[in-house]
Motif scaffolding. Structure first.
Motif, mmCIF file in Angstrom:
data_model
loop_
_atom_site.group_PDB
_atom_site.id
_atom_site.type_symbol
_atom_site.label_atom_id
_atom_site.label_comp_id
_atom_site.label_asym_id
_atom_site.label_seq_id
_atom_site.Cartn_x
_atom_site.Cartn_y
_atom_site.Cartn_z
ATOM 1 N N ALA A 84 9.741 -11.995 -12.608
ATOM 2 C CA ALA A 84 9.635 -11.058 -13.681
ATOM 3 C C ALA A 84 8.218 -10.018 -13.605
ATOM 4 N N TYR A 85 7.020 -10.872 -13.319
ATOM 5 C CA TYR A 85 5.942 -10.096 -13.203
ATOM 6 C C TYR A 85 5.762 -9.134 -11.755
ATOM 7 N N ALA A 86 6.570 -9.441 -10.815
ATOM 8 C CA ALA A 86 6.574 -8.471 -9.617
ATOM 9 C C ALA A 86 7.432 -7.304 -9.933
ATOM 10 N N ARG A 87 8.356 -7.210 -10.854
ATOM 11 C CA ARG A 87 9.211 -6.247 -11.176
ATOM 12 C C ARG A 87 8.133 -5.295 -11.917
ATOM 13 N N GLU A 88 7.363 -5.841 -12.912
ATOM 14 C CA GLU A 88 6.419 -5.042 -13.666
ATOM 15 C C GLU A 88 5.318 -4.484 -12.572
ATOM 16 N N LEU A 89 4.862 -5.111 -11.781
ATOM 17 C CA LEU A 89 3.836 -4.663 -11.003
ATOM 18 C C LEU A 89 4.588 -3.275 -10.025
ATOM 19 N N PRO A 96 -2.949 1.287 -7.093
ATOM 20 C CA PRO A 96 -2.733 1.144 -5.703
ATOM 21 C C PRO A 96 -1.770 -0.335 -5.409
ATOM 22 N N ALA A 97 -0.864 -0.129 -4.327
ATOM 23 C CA ALA A 97 -0.291 -1.105 -4.050
ATOM 24 C C ALA A 97 -1.195 -2.415 -3.442
ATOM 25 N N GLU A 98 -2.208 -1.890 -2.890
ATOM 26 C CA GLU A 98 -2.979 -3.208 -2.462
ATOM 27 C C GLU A 98 -3.476 -4.201 -3.605
ATOM 28 N N ARG A 99 -3.784 -3.501 -4.655
ATOM 29 C CA ARG A 99 -4.299 -4.099 -6.039
ATOM 30 C C ARG A 99 -3.093 -5.004 -6.492
ATOM 31 N N ARG A 100 -2.014 -4.313 -6.524
ATOM 32 C CA ARG A 100 -0.633 -4.823 -7.033
ATOM 33 C C ARG A 100 -0.206 -6.049 -6.248
ATOM 34 N N LEU A 101 -0.302 -6.046 -5.154
ATOM 35 C CA LEU A 101 0.014 -6.995 -3.985
ATOM 36 C C LEU A 101 -1.122 -8.154 -4.337
ATOM 37 N N TRP A 102 -2.245 -7.989 -4.395
ATOM 38 C CA TRP A 102 -3.271 -9.051 -4.591
ATOM 39 C C TRP A 102 -3.082 -9.757 -5.979
ATOM 40 N N GLU A 103 -2.693 -8.899 -6.973
ATOM 41 C CA GLU A 103 -2.404 -9.525 -8.156
ATOM 42 C C GLU A 103 -1.198 -10.353 -8.238
ATOM 43 N N LEU A 104 -0.156 -10.152 -7.581
ATOM 44 C CA LEU A 104 1.041 -10.771 -7.533
ATOM 45 C C LEU A 104 0.954 -12.205 -6.790
ATOM 46 N N THR A 154 1.100 -0.352 0.847
ATOM 47 C CA THR A 154 -0.191 -0.127 1.350
ATOM 48 C C THR A 154 -0.369 0.727 2.374
ATOM 49 N N ALA A 155 -1.642 1.032 2.725
ATOM 50 C CA ALA A 155 -2.004 1.913 3.838
ATOM 51 C C ALA A 155 -1.472 1.127 5.185
ATOM 52 N N ALA A 156 -2.064 0.221 5.356
ATOM 53 C CA ALA A 156 -1.783 -0.777 6.313
ATOM 54 C C ALA A 156 -0.207 -1.172 6.646
ATOM 55 N N GLY A 157 0.480 -1.609 5.407
ATOM 56 C CA GLY A 157 1.882 -2.061 5.632
ATOM 57 C C GLY A 157 2.551 -0.752 5.866
ATOM 58 N N GLY A 158 2.218 0.444 5.138
ATOM 59 C CA GLY A 158 2.998 1.604 5.645
ATOM 60 C C GLY A 158 3.003 2.051 7.060
ATOM 61 N N ALA A 159 2.139 1.663 7.918
ATOM 62 C CA ALA A 159 2.037 2.011 9.365
ATOM 63 C C ALA A 159 2.920 0.954 10.137
ATOM 64 N N ALA A 197 -8.951 -16.909 -4.181
ATOM 65 C CA ALA A 197 -9.327 -17.039 -2.595
ATOM 66 C C ALA A 197 -7.934 -16.978 -2.037
ATOM 67 N N THR A 198 -6.809 -17.603 -2.285
ATOM 68 C CA THR A 198 -5.635 -17.548 -1.741
ATOM 69 C C THR A 198 -5.105 -16.170 -1.642
ATOM 70 N N ALA A 199 -5.176 -15.142 -2.650
ATOM 71 C CA ALA A 199 -4.964 -13.903 -2.748
ATOM 72 C C ALA A 199 -5.923 -13.047 -1.806
ATOM 73 N N ASP A 200 -6.935 -13.257 -1.647
ATOM 74 C CA ASP A 200 -7.832 -12.620 -0.735
ATOM 75 C C ASP A 200 -7.462 -12.888 0.626
ATOM 76 N N ALA A 201 -6.973 -14.137 1.171
ATOM 77 C CA ALA A 201 -6.561 -14.608 2.289
ATOM 78 C C ALA A 201 -5.149 -13.938 2.666
ATOM 79 N N ALA A 202 -4.419 -13.809 1.674
ATOM 80 C CA ALA A 202 -3.068 -13.155 1.963
ATOM 81 C C ALA A 202 -3.265 -11.626 2.147
ATOM 82 N N LEU A 203 -4.086 -11.012 1.414
ATOM 83 C CA LEU A 203 -4.486 -9.612 2.066
ATOM 84 C C LEU A 203 -4.962 -9.467 3.158
ATOM 85 N N ARG A 204 -5.820 -10.339 3.730
ATOM 86 C CA ARG A 204 -6.064 -10.263 5.084
ATOM 87 C C ARG A 204 -5.225 -10.483 6.065
ATOM 88 N N ILE A 205 -4.269 -11.239 5.858
ATOM 89 C CA ILE A 205 -3.050 -11.694 6.608
ATOM 90 C C ILE A 205 -2.076 -10.307 6.882
#
Length: 208
Positions: A84-89, A96-104, A154-159, A197-205
């Motif tokens: 439900a939260y992902a749909r809102e995001l 920015p998609a980067e911020r929304r991905l981190w928040e999810l 995200t910029a990285a994902g789009g490439a 911390a996990t969200a930070d690690a996920a975005l690095r991945i």
């Protein structure tokens, strides 16, 4: 979620017990969560669940059809709020998609680690592979697709090529679902700190 169709009719127990304030169905779910994660699903009988919830086994069937319905609802409770939260995001195009991905990622970890029981561990049960749990798998698949959409934005994902995007999504989603096992080794750390911390690690991945 479970259906009430075909259950036995008759006089059920009182609406809730004064000691807990929970409805009988809520009590059954709370008891099942504890027993399934401590004793094991196969070792837990419907009689044990009913007695621990303060009712007779026959009375239990006024509220649930059995262990499978309890397990299905517990599993879905670990993903439905995040979906439900992902749909809102996903709808927040101005963020920015980067911020929304981190928040999810952060919110999903808080959901998985914030409860009193290790419900994520139930994902590994062989019973969960059966058709009875198709609802859980459908919601989980949709949630994973939301991760993929946000990563692709995200910029990285789009490439990334499709195969690489799929792999990054699998890795990020696997990290989020695996946090329960990591969390058990450090239960005293505040959930909010662990989630961030996990969200930070996920975005690095993800390459962000």
């Amino acid at each position: 979620m479970g259906s009430t169709g075909g259950r036995r009719v008759g006089r059920p127990r009182a609406a809730h017990r004064a000691e807990s304030g929970l409805t009988p169905r809520e009590e059954l779910l709370a008891v099942a969560a504890e027993l399934f994660t401590t004793r094991g699903y196969a070792a837990t009988t419907t009689r044990t669940v009913a007695e621990r919830a303060g009712m007779r086994q026959a009375s239990m069937y006024h509220y649930v059809s059995g262990k499978e319905e309890l397990l299905a609802e517990l599993l879905e409770s670990t993903v439905t709020p995040s979906l439900a939260y992902a749909r809102e995001l996903l709808a927040q195009d101005t963020v920015p998609a980067e911020r929304r991905l981190w928040e999810l990622c952060r919110a999903d970890v808080e959901l998985l680690c914030g409860g009193p029981h290790n419900l994520g561990g139930l994902y590994l049960l062989p019973e969960v592979r059966t058709e009875r749990f198709a609802g859980f798998h459908a919601v989980r698949t949709e949630l994973k697709d939301a991760y993929r959409q946000l990563l692709a934005g995200t910029a990285a994902g789009g490439a990334l090529a499709k195969s690489e995007l799929d792999l990054r999504t699998d890795l990020v989603f696997g990290l989020i679902e695996g946090v329960i096992l990591v969390r058990r080794s450090d239960p005293e750390r505040p959930v909010s700190v662990f989630a961030e911390a996990t969200a930070d690690a996920a975005l690095r991945i993800a390459g962000v």
